[in-house]
Write a protein that holds these residues in place. Structure first.
Motif, PDB file in Angstrom:
ATOM      1  N   UNK A 131       0.840  -1.204   0.000  1.00 15.07           N
ATOM      2  CA  UNK A 131       0.000   0.000   0.000  1.00 15.07           C
ATOM      3  C   UNK A 131       0.871   1.249   0.000  1.00 15.07           C
ATOM      4  N   UNK A 132       2.022   1.187   0.673  1.00 12.08           N
ATOM      5  CA  UNK A 132       2.957   2.303   0.654  1.00 12.08           C
ATOM      6  C   UNK A 132       3.533   2.549  -0.729  1.00 12.08           C
ATOM      7  N   UNK A 133       3.567   1.474  -1.549  1.00 15.40           N
ATOM      8  CA  UNK A 133       4.081   1.587  -2.918  1.00 15.40           C
ATOM      9  C   UNK A 133       2.983   1.955  -3.908  1.00 15.40           C
ATOM     10  N   UNK A 134       1.761   2.173  -3.412  1.00 12.88           N
ATOM     11  CA  UNK A 134       0.697   2.668  -4.279  1.00 12.88           C
ATOM     12  C   UNK A 134      -0.383   1.677  -4.669  1.00 12.88           C
ATOM     13  N   UNK A 135      -0.297   0.428  -4.189  1.00 12.77           N
ATOM     14  CA  UNK A 135      -1.355  -0.538  -4.505  1.00 12.77           C
ATOM     15  C   UNK A 135      -2.578  -0.215  -3.650  1.00 12.77           C
ATOM     16  N   UNK A 136      -3.733  -0.196  -4.264  1.00 12.85           N
ATOM     17  CA  UNK A 136      -4.958   0.130  -3.530  1.00 12.85           C
ATOM     18  C   UNK A 136      -5.233  -0.941  -2.477  1.00 12.85           C
ATOM     19  N   UNK A 137      -5.538  -0.535  -1.260  1.00 12.22           N
ATOM     20  CA  UNK A 137      -5.758  -1.505  -0.176  1.00 12.22           C
ATOM     21  C   UNK A 137      -6.826  -2.546  -0.485  1.00 12.22           C
ATOM     22  N   UNK A 138      -7.865  -2.154  -1.225  1.00 16.05           N
ATOM     23  CA  UNK A 138      -8.953  -3.085  -1.501  1.00 16.05           C
ATOM     24  C   UNK A 138      -8.540  -4.222  -2.441  1.00 16.05           C
ATOM     25  N   UNK A 139      -7.397  -4.085  -3.078  1.00 18.87           N
ATOM     26  CA  UNK A 139      -6.913  -5.169  -3.952  1.00 18.87           C
ATOM     27  C   UNK A 139      -6.195  -6.262  -3.164  1.00 18.87           C
ATOM     28  N   UNK A 140      -5.840  -5.992  -1.925  1.00 21.56           N
ATOM     29  CA  UNK A 140      -4.965  -6.886  -1.165  1.00 21.56           C
ATOM     30  C   UNK A 140      -5.727  -7.596  -0.059  1.00 21.56           C
ATOM     31  N   UNK A 141      -5.574  -8.913  -0.011  1.00 25.21           N
ATOM     32  CA  UNK A 141      -6.128  -9.714   1.081  1.00 25.21           C
ATOM     33  C   UNK A 141      -4.975 -10.250   1.916  1.00 25.21           C
ATOM     34  N   UNK A 142      -5.093 -10.118   3.235  1.00 29.79           N
ATOM     35  CA  UNK A 142      -4.066 -10.603   4.151  1.00 29.79           C
ATOM     36  C   UNK A 142      -4.447 -11.964   4.720  1.00 29.79           C
ATOM     37  N   UNK A 143      -3.527 -12.907   4.626  1.00 26.29           N
ATOM     38  CA  UNK A 143      -3.670 -14.205   5.285  1.00 26.29           C
ATOM     39  C   UNK A 143      -2.537 -14.264   6.300  1.00 26.29           C
ATOM     40  N   UNK A 144      -2.839 -14.013   7.559  1.00 28.82           N
ATOM     41  CA  UNK A 144      -1.796 -13.857   8.566  1.00 28.82           C
ATOM     42  C   UNK A 144      -1.746 -14.933   9.626  1.00 28.82           C
ATOM     43  N   UNK A 145      -2.260 -16.126   9.316  1.00 29.40           N
ATOM     44  CA  UNK A 145      -2.262 -17.200  10.308  1.00 29.40           C
ATOM     45  C   UNK A 145      -1.265 -18.311  10.016  1.00 29.40           C
ATOM     46  N   UNK A 146      -0.806 -18.429   8.795  1.00 28.26           N
ATOM     47  CA  UNK A 146       0.056 -19.553   8.409  1.00 28.26           C
ATOM     48  C   UNK A 146       1.460 -19.414   8.986  1.00 28.26           C
ATOM     49  N   UNK A 147       2.067 -20.567   9.256  1.00 32.41           N
ATOM     50  CA  UNK A 147       3.418 -20.565   9.833  1.00 32.41           C
ATOM     51  C   UNK A 147       4.433 -21.297   8.958  1.00 32.41           C
ATOM     52  N   UNK A 148       3.995 -21.854   7.825  1.00 35.19           N
ATOM     53  CA  UNK A 148       4.911 -22.534   6.900  1.00 35.19           C
ATOM     54  C   UNK A 148       4.275 -22.554   5.514  1.00 35.19           C
ATOM     55  N   UNK A 149       5.005 -23.080   4.537  1.00 36.50           N
ATOM     56  CA  UNK A 149       4.529 -23.028   3.149  1.00 36.50           C
ATOM     57  C   UNK A 149       3.286 -23.876   2.938  1.00 36.50           C
ATOM     58  N   UNK A 150       3.217 -25.029   3.579  1.00 40.50           N
ATOM     59  CA  UNK A 150       2.031 -25.876   3.449  1.00 40.50           C
ATOM     60  C   UNK A 150       0.801 -25.118   3.940  1.00 40.50           C
ATOM     61  N   UNK A 151       0.917 -24.454   5.084  1.00 42.33           N
ATOM     62  CA  UNK A 151      -0.204 -23.669   5.590  1.00 42.33           C
ATOM     63  C   UNK A 151      -0.484 -22.451   4.715  1.00 42.33           C
ATOM     64  N   UNK A 152       0.562 -21.827   4.163  1.00 41.98           N
ATOM     65  CA  UNK A 152       0.332 -20.739   3.197  1.00 41.98           C
ATOM     66  C   UNK A 152      -0.649 -21.207   2.138  1.00 41.98           C
ATOM     67  N   UNK A 153      -0.391 -22.402   1.602  1.00 40.29           N
ATOM     68  CA  UNK A 153      -1.220 -22.951   0.522  1.00 40.29           C
ATOM     69  C   UNK A 153      -2.616 -23.306   1.022  1.00 40.29           C
ATOM     70  N   UNK A 154      -2.695 -23.983   2.140  1.00 44.68           N
ATOM     71  CA  UNK A 154      -3.992 -24.439   2.649  1.00 44.68           C
ATOM     72  C   UNK A 154      -4.888 -23.272   3.051  1.00 44.68           C
ATOM     73  N   UNK A 155      -4.326 -22.303   3.768  1.00 52.32           N
ATOM     74  CA  UNK A 155      -5.137 -21.181   4.231  1.00 52.32           C
ATOM     75  C   UNK A 155      -5.502 -20.237   3.085  1.00 52.32           C
ATOM     76  N   UNK A 156      -4.587 -20.079   2.131  1.00 47.70           N
ATOM     77  CA  UNK A 156      -4.877 -19.249   0.960  1.00 47.70           C
ATOM     78  C   UNK A 156      -5.941 -19.904   0.095  1.00 47.70           C
ATOM     79  N   UNK A 157      -5.942 -21.231   0.034  1.00 49.49           N
ATOM     80  CA  UNK A 157      -6.933 -21.919  -0.787  1.00 49.49           C
ATOM     81  C   UNK A 157      -8.351 -21.574  -0.363  1.00 49.49           C
ATOM     82  N   UNK A 158      -8.577 -21.379   0.922  1.00 49.15           N
ATOM     83  CA  UNK A 158      -9.924 -20.998   1.376  1.00 49.15           C
ATOM     84  C   UNK A 158     -10.327 -19.650   0.771  1.00 49.15           C
ATOM     85  N   UNK A 159      -9.384 -18.719   0.722  1.00 51.85           N
ATOM     86  CA  UNK A 159      -9.660 -17.409   0.113  1.00 51.85           C
ATOM     87  C   UNK A 159      -9.959 -17.581  -1.375  1.00 51.85           C
TER      88      UNK A 159
END
Length: 200
Positions: A131-159
């Motif tokens: 957002x500091x670099x100019x990307x509109x906030x509404x374009x970005x979704x935060x997934x802040x619960x994962x602790x490793x790459x497998x969880x990155x994939x699993x938790x992002x898949x729900x989104x």
């Protein structure tokens, strides 16, 4: 459509010529066809082979070039410093994510990574940077619960499921990308194609 029919959509190349006189495509040409589709319709047990066969690149993936309106750029997190600031490796990923976001202004972004430092998750740090670099906030979704790459994939898949994404583009460093793409392909289980872009 079965996996064999989809795989056969690939075209033979100099490295993967058709078997002469057999009437059947070679395994290499079948894999090239699968790669064209982001290994989408490859059986679970073949996803490792399909991903290993892929040549990594920092070029724009076809998923974005032809369908940016329903595709998601997924930038993978990396451990923050104790004070919550970012390491160079994460900024590299973000610079590539920003380049894609600017070139494809209708594409959405997902930043994924938990493991907070000084009260700040990787996803929040990435969100703040983008957002500091100019990307509109509404374009970005935060997934802040994962602790490793497998969880990155699993938790992002729900989104990805919740908003009916047509394809995911995973952004991370070259040494991490094939493992990450495989994890995401396993998480989506053939529902959508997954491509990768090397962070520079």
């Amino acid at each position: 459509m079965g996996s064999g029919a989809v795989l056969a959509m690939g075209t033979a190349t100099a490295q993967s010529s058709e078997a002469v006189g057999s009437g059947a495509p070679s395994p290499a040409s079948l894999m090239n066809g699968a790669l064209m589709l982001g290994c989408q319709r490859v059986a679970q047990q073949q996803q490792q082979v399909c991903t290993d066969f892929e040549q990594l690149t920092d070029e724009d993936p076809a998923l974005l070039t032809y369908n940016q309106n329903t595709a998601d750029i997924v930038v993978l997190g990396a451990g923050l410093k104790e004070d919550g600031s970012m390491r160079d490796i994460l900024e590299q990923r973000l610079r590539t994510g920003l380049r894609l976001a600017n070139k494809f202004p209708n594409a959405r972004l997902i930043v994924t990574g938990g493991v907070p430092q000084n009260g700040r998750t990787e996803a929040q740090a990435m969100y703040d940077w983008l957002t500091g670099a100019g990307v509109k906030p509404e374009r970005i979704t935060r997934e802040g619960d994962s602790t490793n790459t497998v969880q990155n994939a699993q938790f992002t898949d729900k989104i990805l499921r919740d908003r009916d994404t047509s394809g995911a583009i995973v952004v991370t460093n070259d040494f991490h990308l094939k493992r990450a793409m495989l994890n995401f392909r396993q998480a989506v289980n053939g529902r959508i194609p997954v491509a990768g872009v090397v962070a520079r």
